[in-house]
Design an enzyme around this catalytic site. Structure first.
Site, PDB file in Angstrom:
ATOM      1  N   HIS A 169       4.092  -4.320  -2.780  1.00 43.43           N
ATOM      2  CA  HIS A 169       2.765  -4.447  -3.400  1.00 43.43           C
ATOM      3  C   HIS A 169       2.641  -3.748  -4.758  1.00 43.43           C
ATOM      4  CE1 HIS A 169       0.510  -6.056   0.105  1.00 43.43           C
ATOM      5  NE2 HIS A 169       1.474  -5.483   0.796  1.00 43.43           N
ATOM      6  N   CYS A 197       3.315 -10.171  -0.770  1.00 46.83           N
ATOM      7  CA  CYS A 197       3.343  -9.937   0.674  1.00 46.83           C
ATOM      8  C   CYS A 197       2.964 -11.213   1.424  1.00 46.83           C
ATOM      9  CB  CYS A 197       2.438  -8.750   1.022  1.00 46.83           C
ATOM     10  SG  CYS A 197       2.815  -8.042   2.634  1.00 46.83           S
ATOM     11  N   GLU A 237       0.202  -4.122  -6.771  1.00 46.38           N
ATOM     12  CA  GLU A 237      -1.228  -3.834  -7.006  1.00 46.38           C
ATOM     13  C   GLU A 237      -1.671  -2.532  -6.332  1.00 46.38           C
ATOM     14  OE1 GLU A 237      -0.122  -5.819  -4.789  1.00 46.38           O
ATOM     15  OE2 GLU A 237      -1.444  -5.939  -3.045  1.00 46.38           O
TER      16      GLU A 237
END
Lengths: 79, 272
Positions: free
Chosen positions: B235, B103, B237
């Site tokens: 994302h 990002c 994560e």
């Protein structure tokens, strides 16, 4: 002491959603005849240097940080 | 090398806000992750807090709004890195140590000139691409589907199947990848630098909202010519377990989420 104005604007052909949205909104407020709205960023700097040196510094700042050459053009003018 | 010997530097400054998840992601595949402020690497910290980039095996740029996204997203973080530890970062990449940007991290890598990076160059002195405002002119935040289109060069997708589709959520306002080069996409393609493309659910054409930003050729993530630097907008994560997938109650055999694949891939590569 020199005051310079650094103007960073989008290159031709790069979409300008901020300008487009602003146009739409001022039209919604009742303003008519708006042909186009362009979003431009202006930095004003007060620099301890003679005019030509200050202009040069401003241009280097654009290359190093203030403008991305892929999407933006810049102009530096001494005020 | 054992997994816990892999040291990860999750680099933060004011305004980054995904460093906890990023560090946790690397910890969950066994690595030792540390959240490091840029000032700890530039010597502007008390002696006992100072760190050196060369002591780490992986460098990760988390998402967020570094320095308030002033000037352009990622531009200020990139300029600070370049001025203070530019040579260290270049040496890190040259040594083919893995670098991940998610990002805002991807925006930083592009502003730093580490991505897309021209053939034969490690870190371009000026950006050769830009991550620019989404076509919708809005912050786009929703689950997105990504297809692994890399042919094996990228270290962060090495244990994924080719054309495997995963769900990583997107949350960004500036994710449209632009270049001045007309043959940009083709060159990335020829060089095996395209890593992820946005796709729609099977049978649907990929367009907004499945491509949230209008990126050409639906590109969501790319790597450098060597394959050790990857940046992507969505994302991974945020989906380490199935419980943060929107459809977590069905279709999962284990508790793992799709995002773990990125972190496992790079660990497998390092531990091999």
């Amino acid at each position: 002491m020199t005051v310079i104005e650094i103007r960073v604007e989008l290159k031709k052909g790069v979409a300008d959603p901020e300008g487009k949205n602003t146009k739409k909104t001022v039209e919604a407020l009742g303003f008519t005849g708006i042909n186009s709205v362009k979003f431009v960023k202006v930095f004003e700097m007060d620099i301890d240097a003679p005019a030509d040196k200050a202009k040069e510094m401003g241009e280097e700042m654009c290359r190093k940080l203030l403008a991305n050459p892929v999407i933006q053009n810049y102009t530096v003018t001494v005020r | 090398m054992k997994a816990e010997d892999v040291k990860v530097c999750v680099l933060r400054i004011e305004g980054t806000n995904c460093e906890d998840e990023m560090a946790y992601a690397f910890e969950s595949v066994g690595a030792t992750a540390e959240k490091v402020h840029l000032k700890q690497l530039t010597g502007q910290a008390p002696l006992e807090m100072r760190r050196s980039l060369e002591d780490y095996d992986i460098l990760a740029f988390p998402g967020g709004f570094s320095a308030g996204d002033y000037i352009r997203a990622g531009a200020i973080f990139a300029a600070r890195i370049r001025s203070a530890i530019g040579d260290d970062v270049k040496a890190f990449v040259e040594a083919e140590k893995p670098v991940l940007g998610v990002c805002n991290g991807f925006q930083i890598l592009v502003e730093l000139g580490l991505l897309p990076a021209k053939d034969g160059s490690i870190m371009d002195p000026v950006p050769t691409a830009a991550l620019y405002n989404n076509d919708s002119a809005r912050f786009e935040c929703r689950p997105t589907l990504l297809r692994n289109d890399n042919n094996g060069k990228c270290v962060f997708t090495s244990s994924m199947k080719k054309k495997q589709v995963v769900m990583f959520p997107s949350a960004h306002g500036e994710g449209k990848l632009l270049s001045m080069d007309e043959n940009f996409v083709q060159k990335l393609e020829d060089n095996d630098q395209v890593v992820f493309r946005y796709v729609a659910p099977e049978g649907e054409e990929t367009k907004y909202p499945w491509n949230p930003n209008g990126s050409p050729s639906d590109i969501a993530g790319i790597c450098n010519p060597a394959g050790n630097v990857m940046g992507l907008m969505p994302h991974p994560e945020r989906v380490l377990t199935r419980f943060t997938h929107p459809d977590w109650t069905r279709g999962y055999e284990t508790e793992e989420g799709d995002g773990i694949l990125i972190f496992r891939s790079v660990m497998e590569k390092l531990l091999r």
